[in-house]
Design a protein around this motif. Structure first.
Motif, PDB file in Angstrom:
ATOM      1  N   LYS A  69      -6.713   0.022   4.232  1.00 18.26           N
ATOM      2  CA  LYS A  69      -6.258  -0.905   3.203  1.00 18.26           C
ATOM      3  C   LYS A  69      -6.872  -0.486   1.876  1.00 18.26           C
ATOM      4  CE  LYS A  69      -5.991  -4.939   6.300  1.00 18.26           C
ATOM      5  NZ  LYS A  69      -6.486  -6.334   6.531  1.00 18.26           N
ATOM      6  N   SER A  70      -6.138  -0.671   0.810  1.00 19.45           N
ATOM      7  CA  SER A  70      -6.658  -0.330  -0.513  1.00 19.45           C
ATOM      8  C   SER A  70      -7.934  -1.107  -0.793  1.00 19.45           C
ATOM      9  CB  SER A  70      -5.610  -0.652  -1.580  1.00 19.45           C
ATOM     10  OG  SER A  70      -6.095  -0.344  -2.867  1.00 19.45           O
ATOM     11  N   VAL A  90     -10.903   3.650  -0.225  1.00 14.86           N
ATOM     12  CA  VAL A  90      -9.465   3.879  -0.169  1.00 14.86           C
ATOM     13  C   VAL A  90      -8.831   3.468  -1.494  1.00 14.86           C
ATOM     14  CG1 VAL A  90      -7.305   3.326   1.010  1.00 14.86           C
ATOM     15  CG2 VAL A  90      -9.443   3.467   2.315  1.00 14.86           C
ATOM     16  N   SER A  91      -8.176   4.422  -2.139  1.00 15.57           N
ATOM     17  CA  SER A  91      -7.500   4.103  -3.396  1.00 15.57           C
ATOM     18  C   SER A  91      -6.007   3.855  -3.201  1.00 15.57           C
ATOM     19  CB  SER A  91      -7.711   5.223  -4.428  1.00 15.57           C
ATOM     20  OG  SER A  91      -7.439   6.498  -3.881  1.00 15.57           O
ATOM     21  N   ARG A  92      -5.400   4.532  -2.218  1.00 12.56           N
ATOM     22  CA  ARG A  92      -3.976   4.332  -1.933  1.00 12.56           C
ATOM     23  C   ARG A  92      -3.714   4.547  -0.447  1.00 12.56           C
ATOM     24  NH1 ARG A  92      -3.573   7.451  -6.720  1.00 12.56           N
ATOM     25  NH2 ARG A  92      -2.563   6.378  -8.461  1.00 12.56           N
ATOM     26  N   ILE A  99      -3.841   8.653   3.651  1.00  8.55           N
ATOM     27  CA  ILE A  99      -4.352   7.816   2.568  1.00  8.55           C
ATOM     28  C   ILE A  99      -4.926   8.711   1.477  1.00  8.55           C
ATOM     29  CG2 ILE A  99      -4.895   5.880   4.078  1.00  8.55           C
ATOM     30  CD1 ILE A  99      -7.836   6.761   3.993  1.00  8.55           C
ATOM     31  N   ASP A 119      -8.511   9.976  -5.815  1.00 11.10           N
ATOM     32  CA  ASP A 119      -7.252  10.124  -5.078  1.00 11.10           C
ATOM     33  C   ASP A 119      -7.206  11.411  -4.258  1.00 11.10           C
ATOM     34  OD1 ASP A 119      -6.514   7.741  -6.278  1.00 11.10           O
ATOM     35  OD2 ASP A 119      -5.446   8.719  -7.913  1.00 11.10           O
ATOM     36  N   ASN A 169      -6.796  -2.874 -11.207  1.00  7.98           N
ATOM     37  CA  ASN A 169      -5.727  -1.873 -11.159  1.00  7.98           C
ATOM     38  C   ASN A 169      -4.574  -2.262 -12.061  1.00  7.98           C
ATOM     39  OD1 ASN A 169      -7.139  -0.312  -9.345  1.00  7.98           O
ATOM     40  ND2 ASN A 169      -6.145  -1.187  -7.536  1.00  7.98           N
TER      41      ASN A 169
END
Length: 221
Positions: A69-70, A90-92, A99, A119, A169
């Motif tokens: 999960k982000s 986790v960024s994406r 991920i 990323d 974000n």
């Protein structure tokens, strides 16, 4: 066009806050950063100690699981020369098996470790699809490589932390849009607003250059 400039300048108030915050992060990134303090700083998950100990210390304090999960922190087990483990935020989430993470002190960049990478692609290669084994993009090789890293799983942010991350974000997106809008409506003889921003030595100087261009370059007080 004046109304467009004024609207863009209004949005710059948000941009300024984000760029000032980014300046602080950039200065911190100039120093040698370990993965654990960096993950704690950007995730808000308040766990201390070597990276591999985060999984045990999170028990009873934070939700844990095996689905990315982000904003969650992926905890790596100690292995080989990585004897203190590793943590990455986790960024994406791109797919259920791919991920991107933001982390510190992984690749050797410009001859040194202790730097931040944003990323970075991580792929789940476990047979069960439970993220117990991953491959991580290694920038010097420009490849995922053949090394498989064992992991414990993900530590999740609290609802409050997740909401704060989502808001941050969103602000970044608005700020970037504001900068692009301002650059598109400000006429600057000999150089574009974007060029002026790129040439500025700091985020503060970038904002000053753009505002000066938007207001006709006046230095009067």
């Amino acid at each position: 066009m004046r109304s467009q400039v004024l609207k863009a300048l209004g949005a710059m108030a948000v941009s300024a806050a984000v760029l000032f915050a980014s300046a602080g992060s950039a200065n911190a990134a100039d120093d040698y950063l370990q993965c654990a303090p960096f993950a704690r700083m950007i995730s808000g998950i308040q766990i201390f100690g070597d990276a591999w100990t985060w999984w045990q210390k999170a028990a009873g304090r934070y939700a844990q699981g095996f689905t990315p999960k982000s904003g969650a922190v992926l905890v790596f087990k100690p292995t080989g020369i990585m004897n203190k483990g590793h943590v990455a935020v986790v960024s994406r989430v791109l797919t259920d098996r791919v991920i991107q993470v933001t982390h510190a002190n992984w690749s050797i960049i410009d001859g040194s470790r202790g730097q931040v990478e944003k990323d970075v692609t991580v792929v789940d290669v476990s047979r069960q699809g439970d993220w117990s084994q991953v491959k991580v993009w290694f920038d010097p090789a420009r490849d995922l490589g053949s090394t498989v890293y064992p992991t414990y799983g993900f530590i999740y942010q609290s609802s409050e932390q997740a909401a704060r991350t989502a808001a941050q974000n969103a602000v970044r997106v608005v700020a970037q849009s504001a900068l692009s809008q301002l650059a598109s409506v400000v006429p600057t003889p000999g150089a574009s607003a974007q060029q002026q921003m790129n040439q500025a030595s700091s985020p503060t100087d970038r904002i000053a250059a753009l505002i000066q261009a938007a207001t006709g370059g006046s230095d009067e007080h």
